[in-house]
Structures are given as structure tokens and as C-alpha cells.
Write a protein that holds these residues in place. Sequence first.
Motif: not given
Length: 153
Positions: A6-7, A83-85, A87, A122-123, A149-152
Motif C-alpha cells: 500500500n501507499h 494489492n493494486f488494481k 500500475q 493514487v500513489t 499505483y492504484h492500490f486496493n
Amino acid sequence: MITINNHAEFESHLGAELGTSDWHTITQQQIDQFATATLDHQWIHTDPERAATESPFKATIAHGYLTLSLLPYLWAQVANVQNFKMQINYGIENLRFAQAVTVDSRVRLVAKLNAIANLRGVTKATIGVTLEIEDQKKPAYTGDVVFLYHFNS
């Protein structure tokens, strides 16, 4: 290899070296396949006999963009981001090709987290990258790559 879920985990590594990939050998077959894919058949890349006599490197060299295209493969050996949707390759900044990579050279990626931002969930991670060439003082290149990165969670 570092694992990032995660972020907050990513951000905890700000300013730190994240790791180093395994060595990867640049073969003539890989250079030729890249030349075919990109329509860049310049002799310094694809003609070993001519390169041996006319090139200052005395061998063929990898396309600079071939070495750059190895980033996703080598980055995956440094960081296991989970754990990302999604990248997204967002950008490349301050990239400098410092040294040619001759055929059969081994290269590896050293990565450092230079900056990180949370853009409304969004990271945005700016990774300092150096592509080292085995037994060479100068790297093939240095620069920053930016991933989103679009983390969940």
C-alpha cells in the motif's frame, strides 16, 4: 526483494535504496529482435563483423531503448508491489545514457525511492534508477521513472 502492499508501506522507504535486480545478459539475439520490433537496424547494433572492425566498441551494442525497455522486468526483481488494481508507467525524467552496453554484457538495476505522493488515492512513485554494467565504472544510464499505483486499500 522488497514487498509493498500500500501507499504507507511504499512511503516508509522514501530516500532509501529499494534493492538491486539480478544480472541480465544482453545477447545478440535480443538486440536483433529489438531491432526488428523497432525497425532500427543500424549496423552498430546488428552487424557483428562490421562492428568488430569499424565500431569504437569493437562489438555490437544494445540499443539504448532496449536497455530502457528492460526496466519493467528488472523492477519486478527489486520490488514485489501487491494489492493494486492498476500500475501505469507515467513518465521518465532526467534520463541520461552514460555508456554503451556491448553485446554479451551483463546489466542490473539499482532502484531508490526518490519521491512519493498521494494524488487523491493514487500513489505516484518516483524511482531513481541506475542500470549498472558488470565490470564497468560508468552505468548504462541513470534517471527517474515515475509509476502510478492504484492500490486496493
